[in-house]
Design a protein around this motif. Sequence first.
Motif: not given
Length: 245
Positions: A210-237
């Motif tokens: 469950m932890w990994q599932h919701l981690e995947n949700v966070k990363v996916t939504l952040f990457a897909l909602s990005n408007t300025e940088d197509p190269d998601f670099d993991g700085f997010l979390f």
Amino acid sequence: MAERLYRDIGEHIKEEIRAQGLMVGAKLPTERVYAEQFGVSRTVVREAFIMLEIEELIEVRKGSGSYLIKVPADGRLIRTHTEDIGPFELLQARQVLESSIAACAAQVVTKHDIQLMQDTLDLEDAELDSIEKSDAADREFHLLIARATQNGLLLETCTQLWDLRERSPMWKTLHARIQDTSYRGDWLDDHREVLAQLRRRNAEGARQAMWQHLENVKVTLFALSNTEDPDFDGFLFTSLGAGPL
């Protein structure tokens, strides 16, 4: 209610806009710039930008960035959405709570609970092309796990978090940026792994799944909602951590 961090950052951004005399049409600095300036994660800055978008101060353009469409009035704080919770803040809270709920459920889950969960995943699979029906099955699966704990307070708390999501203008605005919905199949696979661990009555396995599932949700939504940088670099979390507490 305590001031949300994203709201505080949003107000600082508005103050900078006024102080720098930015005009309508000006491009705002990137999320990375603001994250480093204020010492917060990009999730918080993303939430602040969503707040400004809802307040109709900025316009986000996919692949380009965020642009000023109205200069905030001096000293005027817009409080329409003060009680809204940032989508990534909400997901982090769910991650902490629901991973523990899954572990608890694994110890007392019944065959009837398992069958209800399987039926819900079958429905989710059949309705992947329907956002509304897929979302409903997604919610039902998570609440069935909470119900399986046989703890009414855990179920009530989990339900409240899902209700907050459904009422949230920020959540709706985040999803309005996302056109690609192929990720839903990946989330269904995550759900199947959670259910597999529940079938085995593996509490730690269920927690991790469950932890990994919701981690995947966070990363996916952040990457897909990005408007300025197509190269998601993991700085997010970097300030959220990557594993169970």
